[in-house]
Design an enzyme around this catalytic site. Structure first.
Site, mmCIF file in Angstrom:
data_model
loop_
_atom_site.group_PDB
_atom_site.id
_atom_site.type_symbol
_atom_site.label_atom_id
_atom_site.label_comp_id
_atom_site.label_asym_id
_atom_site.label_seq_id
_atom_site.Cartn_x
_atom_site.Cartn_y
_atom_site.Cartn_z
ATOM 1 N N HIS A 140 0.851 -1.225 -0.115
ATOM 2 C CA HIS A 140 0.004 -0.030 0.007
ATOM 3 C C HIS A 140 0.819 1.416 0.048
ATOM 4 C CE1 HIS A 140 -2.531 -3.434 1.628
ATOM 5 N NE2 HIS A 140 -3.491 -2.766 1.253
ATOM 6 N N LEU A 163 -8.860 -2.867 10.574
ATOM 7 C CA LEU A 163 -9.099 -1.366 10.783
ATOM 8 C C LEU A 163 -9.574 -1.148 12.240
ATOM 9 C CD1 LEU A 163 -9.903 -0.503 7.262
ATOM 10 C CD2 LEU A 163 -7.608 0.030 8.293
ATOM 11 N N HIS A 197 -4.065 3.188 -3.461
ATOM 12 C CA HIS A 197 -4.211 2.736 -2.198
ATOM 13 C C HIS A 197 -3.452 1.467 -1.770
ATOM 14 C CE1 HIS A 197 -6.395 1.472 1.713
ATOM 15 N NE2 HIS A 197 -6.318 0.432 1.036
ATOM 16 N N GLU A 243 -17.860 -3.972 23.764
ATOM 17 C CA GLU A 243 -16.895 -5.286 23.586
ATOM 18 C C GLU A 243 -15.847 -5.229 22.771
ATOM 19 O OE1 GLU A 243 -20.433 -5.213 22.943
ATOM 20 O OE2 GLU A 243 -21.266 -5.946 24.961
ATOM 21 N N PHE A 296 -20.991 -12.921 23.876
ATOM 22 C CA PHE A 296 -20.747 -11.680 23.193
ATOM 23 C C PHE A 296 -18.986 -11.546 22.789
ATOM 24 C CE2 PHE A 296 -24.561 -10.111 25.036
ATOM 25 C CZ PHE A 296 -25.357 -10.534 24.003
ATOM 26 N N HIS A 313 -28.391 -14.973 23.894
ATOM 27 C CA HIS A 313 -27.428 -14.782 24.896
ATOM 28 C C HIS A 313 -26.794 -16.097 25.291
ATOM 29 C CE1 HIS A 313 -29.362 -11.087 25.096
ATOM 30 N NE2 HIS A 313 -28.721 -10.499 25.943
ATOM 31 N N ARG A 328 -23.048 -19.212 34.896
ATOM 32 C CA ARG A 328 -24.077 -18.322 35.543
ATOM 33 C C ARG A 328 -24.382 -19.059 36.820
ATOM 34 N NH1 ARG A 328 -30.101 -16.760 34.530
ATOM 35 N NH2 ARG A 328 -30.430 -15.123 36.269
#
Lengths: 672, 672
Positions: A31, A122, A268, A416, A443, A479, A532
């Site tokens: 680049h 990035l 680029h 997160e 997560f 979850h 948990r």
């Protein structure tokens, strides 16, 4: 443009540009655009502001520099070489992007000394930069005295449009603004070009205004190609603002100097091509052969060596005085930067007996963190807004906030991914701080690249992940992790630990802390998967056994007919099932396997002693996918696992419905 | 506060609040705080603005409502029940968060009719909302005529502090501002509380200013607890702004009405407790038993049934007229919303012979996408700023931009996670649009939760992931996927395809398109892993064989002694190695395995015909981790794989160094 004669500064800036141009051209890969456009701001920063010692890249009080737009790494390699670092010779630059070179395709801190963090994905770098600045602020608050400042450096980041589009940068920069990190200065290479073409295609927001909304001090240098004094003044002004991080938007032309490709995405991410390299030489009046740096320029750059030596000598003097006045603090500081742990530190780890209270491993994790915190002042972390659920608060400690940087509880907010990269930055400050970051296990999907980068870049972080199975219950399939434990086990160099009770939780922290500090100088991150729900403390579990990754929890006399392998919250079910089977005369061994990675590190004799090859009847029980369990169970069929999404219901109901019961284990064992 | 008498609106708002309070209390699990605080804004929105038909939740031109703060799902369940949806009865509400109930712990579109998307993981919903609004804009531009608008609805989102902290929301909202999505209206429940406590702990940015920076129209309702007219006026003003999305910041008190827990994190994620439920009843003057809705309130809410029927009838009339005037457009529209594909659509898929040009599967993917685009006008997608690398541009199509919503090329910018959730939103618009989203395979790590949610929520998306191994070369380990293919295979209900050549790439799209439309009414996402490097087109590969997930590419006569299993870019090496081994008299079968999931769906007879149990000598070759390959190779030892991070170097060098050569396969095969 024909340049009749170049000023020394132009010569220096063009030296950076042509090292990048020529290296990319030789590799025919890379680049060139960013280094060509950002060379002026990088030159001003490194030549006039950045405090570092090229001959000791690890000098602790150096300013940190992060190239968040990591694809532009030739900018950084050129600077390291020109400034006199031994890590990047001109030959190394000629080996850009080649096998085992010191100049890989993106900056890798574990390959090239002088590179602080690993960037390329990035947005990671600017978030690492927030972590570096938090580390500096915290250490300063820990160690500095009114008459002796031993931690006092800036963190500079160069980031591009791509970094600014990524959500992770928004997360980290919002937090940086909240925390008022005045020593974080980011230069935004505003070149209006990304891979797709003009940023007008997808990115027309007002970046400066957004950073103002975050609480940053924002400036704009309109001609980043030529206005060196403008860049200089902006950095000075940024340094003068001590209670806000600073963004300096520097408008540049990508591929500056390339007559036919500048300001386009052609420049680029690909070599210019021989013709355009020649045209650029012509255009910028550059009459030097490839990889040749004009003597005047090199001599100027190399002044950094003397400058750096004097910076460090000055600091050494200050530290010597500090040590005289504050010997205890100095000893701690020296111990921390040595990467060592205090002797017998592990004696702080809680131990449990079967009579100890039935408890969730997340609670035992909280107790362990608090025990460690009392012994290890370097512990420094928190949760992404789930502290009450993750049990990550250090009691008696305040929150790390503007004006209270000495406190150790980090409040990441619901961020997160930002948390992940910030923890990596704290670890890679390499000052002995021991960061931990916490959220629900599911997560990890929001921060997976940061976890991966912690392993790749040898960032000694402890990832504290609670609510580790469908056993979390009512929150439901969004979850409930199912594939997560297995998918994390396959990240190279990451230690995954799923403890089954209190002793195993302590063992997990023993491993995690020691690995974070590093074995053979290589820090390593660990990830803990914690329940948990409450779990009994099991007879047979000890810290010493658990650190081996797998061990015999209980056994029958003689050679077992069957081995039950359990992890985490399902181990106690295996233990109970074994009792029932033994009562029926079966010879059953129970193996606890908190960590595949640690077990793989044991020698073959130990492995065979735990899982004898001759015993082929095996049943693995884990509330996650069966994928991969064939390695230990023989086939994935010999498992009680979860291969579908979970369901919202009370946790015990979910576990029962999915077959995690003593009865089902006994039945399946008999069927074998 | 003692309420002597309540207005009808207060009665309605409190009905919502107490359904939430009582359901959470009965379940002893859930999040009462958001429904209590957001009930006024939700009531105004649903009662005065939202156009829907409770008796036909799938009415195509309904306004879309997304509860991005999905933990507050009792708000949505209460509204669905009160407004007369059959999907949520009062008994369903009493079963909140129980096994197989219609009211799971977070909103799940695949469980509860009237729920548009699956939320809970924070930030996903607002990004889904951007996708829904993009779908509406695109369909409007495709189908509407100056004299007949058949697609014309709003997308409303309620989001909270948590959503606003997540980077994904920033990504999606920046893009929404860029695109000027005037029919997207987000209500921000600004309650200043998250799980850790006050947002002062970590989130003090100026959210409104940030959204202005994104190009949104921003308003503030200061008293969201009582100022119904303020909310009303703000929504009206938002609708009047047609060229910008709107954010309405509505400041509320979380847990409004709870005398001891309101405005605290205690009310965020736990039942109030019997005493506080009673105190809240007292405080709000609510003399009704649990789950009892006052008749007046229910009668008012249920007016939505008649209103909704008339909305739909009116639209049906308009569509009938449209159909008369524009029969071809109408036929396409009807075909699209039916979820069906045109007959013989798959004839558009390119086919290849061994004489066809050696090419990267990413290029063949690009050719296939273009072929499909000509046949399927519903194809609508793009890349996260890697279009030239991912080969995802539809040629001859413009870019989907403000003023050009008819165009089909989406420019997501460097926003992988946002892209993921936007694609899910487009798919879950349920209007037949076929979204695809692309980036480098390694950056699935940035968007993993969105990919997971596409599988969970049955969003028919095609994920186009290129640069699928260390073979990508110079970009190095930060860009080289290693564990990614395996880690994606373990996501339930996601089809992962790694084609080896042109025919297999066409097969991958055949599967991906058909699954996206759905089998048995269940759309399913697919993920394609595609090579950067050129690959030969192999004798023996066909679309028909490849869609079975695995097939015999080439064989020796009789029972093979050894089976080589290859996928993607490594299959041709297996084919060449087999030729060499056969030349030495060995009986070797080569199995191509582009998709584990599809192979698992085949019957046992077919599976046995491809991988006979009796042939135990097997060698699997894949440039990714060995983890899980024991399933087909017998043990993970029987593989040539990559279990460490990659290295920056030219791709062919990297592949060779890691053992992906014909010679190494032959040697390892012989060792077996």
């Amino acid at each position: 443009m024909v340049v009749a004669s170049q000023s020394l500064e132009e010569l220096c800036i063009n030296s950076i540009r042509f090292l990048a141009i020529d290296a990319v051209q030789k590799a025919n890969s890379g680049h060139p655009g960013l280094p060509m456009g950002a060379a002026p701001m990088a030159f001003v920063l490194w030549d006039r502001f950045l405090r570092f010692n090229p001959k000791n890249p690890q000098w602790i009080n150096r300013d940190r520099f992060v190239l968040s737009a990591g694809h532009g790494c030739m900018l950084q390699y050129a600077l390291l070489h020109l400034m006199g670092y031994d890590s990047v010779s001109i030959e190394d630059i000629q080996q850009f992007r080649q096998w085992e070179s010191k100049t890989p395709g993106h900056p890798e801190n574990f390959v090239t000394e002088g590179v602080e963090v690993t960037t390329g994905p990035l947005g990671q770098g600017i978030a690492n930069g927030v972590g570096l600045a938090m580390a500096e602020a915290h250490l300063g608050a820990m160690f500095n005295k009114p008459d002796a400042e031993i931690v006092d450096h800036y963190t500079y980041v160069v980031l591009g449009d791509g970094c600014n589009m990524e959500g992770i940068s928004g997360e980290a920069c919002s937090l940086a603004g909240h925390l008022g990190l005045g020593k974080l200065i980011a230069l935004y290479d505003d070149n209006h070009i990304s891979i797709d073409g003009s940023t007008n295609l997808s990115f027309t927001e007002d970046v400066g205004k957004r950073f103002e909304a975050y609480g940053w001090h924002v400036q704009h240098v309109e001609d980043g190609n030529n206005d060196l004094e403008g860049i200089h003044k902006a950095i000075e002004a940024a340094k003068a603002v001590t209670d806000q991080p600073s963004l300096i938007k520097v408008t540049t032309i990508i591929g500056f100097g390339s007559p036919n490709k500048a300001n386009s995405h052609d420049v680029h991410g690909a070599a210019l091509g021989d013709a355009e390299v020649a045209a650029t030489r012509e255009h910028l009046g550059w009459n030097y052969d490839p990889f040749v740096v004009p003597d005047d320029a090199l001599a100027h750059f190399r002044k950094a060596i003397e400058r750096g030596a004097s910076y460090e000598a000055e600091w050494n003097q200050a530290f010597a005085t500090y040590k005289t006045k504050y010997p205890e603090d100095a000893a701690l500081f020296e111990r921390m930067i040595s990467g060592k742990l205090p002797a017998n530190w592990e004696q702080c780890l809680p131990t449990y007996t079967p009579e100890s209270k039935k408890d969730a491993t997340r609670n035992q994790s909280g107790a362990t963190l608090n025990a460690i915190a009392a012994t290890l002042p370097e512990l420094f972390g928190g949760s992404a807004d789930l502290a009450p659920s993750n049990k990550t608060l250090i009691k008696g400690e305040g929150d790390f906030q503007k004006g209270n940087y000495a406190a150790r509880n980090l409040r990441f907010g619901v961020r997160e991914h930002g948390m992940g990269a910030i923890c990596n930055g704290i670890a890679l400050h390499n000052s002995g701080l021991l960061p931990y970051g916490a959220t629900f296990l599911v997560f990890t999907d929001y921060m997976r690249n940061a976890i991966r980068l912690s392993a790749l870049s040898r960032a000694g972080v402890i990832w504290v992940m609670t609510h580790d199975s469908i056993g979390l219950g009512e929150d439901g399939p969004t979850h409930q992790p199912v594939e997560h434990i297995a998918s994390l086990r396959m990240i190279p160099d990451l230690i995954v630990l799923r403890p089954a009770d209190g002793n195993e939780t302590s063992a997990a922290y023993k491993v995690a802390v020691e690995r974070a500090k590093g074995i053979d100088g290589k820090p390593q991150p660990s990830l803990l998967a914690l329940s948990r729900q409450g779990l009994p403390n099991l007879p047979g579990s000890t810290i010493d056994k658990a650190v081996k990754g797998a061990y015999v929890l209980s056994d029958s006399d003689g050679t077992p007919e069957l081995i039950l392998i359990g992890t985490g919250g399902e181990l106690y079910l295996c233990a109970e099932a074994a009792e029932k089977l033994r009562a029926e005369g079966k010879k059953v061994r129970v193996v606890s396997m908190p960590s595949w990675e640690l077990f793989e590190e044991q020698d073959a004799t130990y492995q065979e002693s735990v899982l004898p090859a001759s015993v082929t009847k095996r049943l693995a029980v884990e509330a996650g996918v069966s994928f991969g369990w064939g390695r230990y169970a023989g086939t994935e069929a010999n498992t009680i696992t979860v291969n579908t999404f979970g369901v919202s219901s009370p946790g015990d109901v979910a576990l029962t419905k999915f077959g995690f019961t003593v009865e089902n284990i006994v039945a399946k064992a008999k069927a074998l």
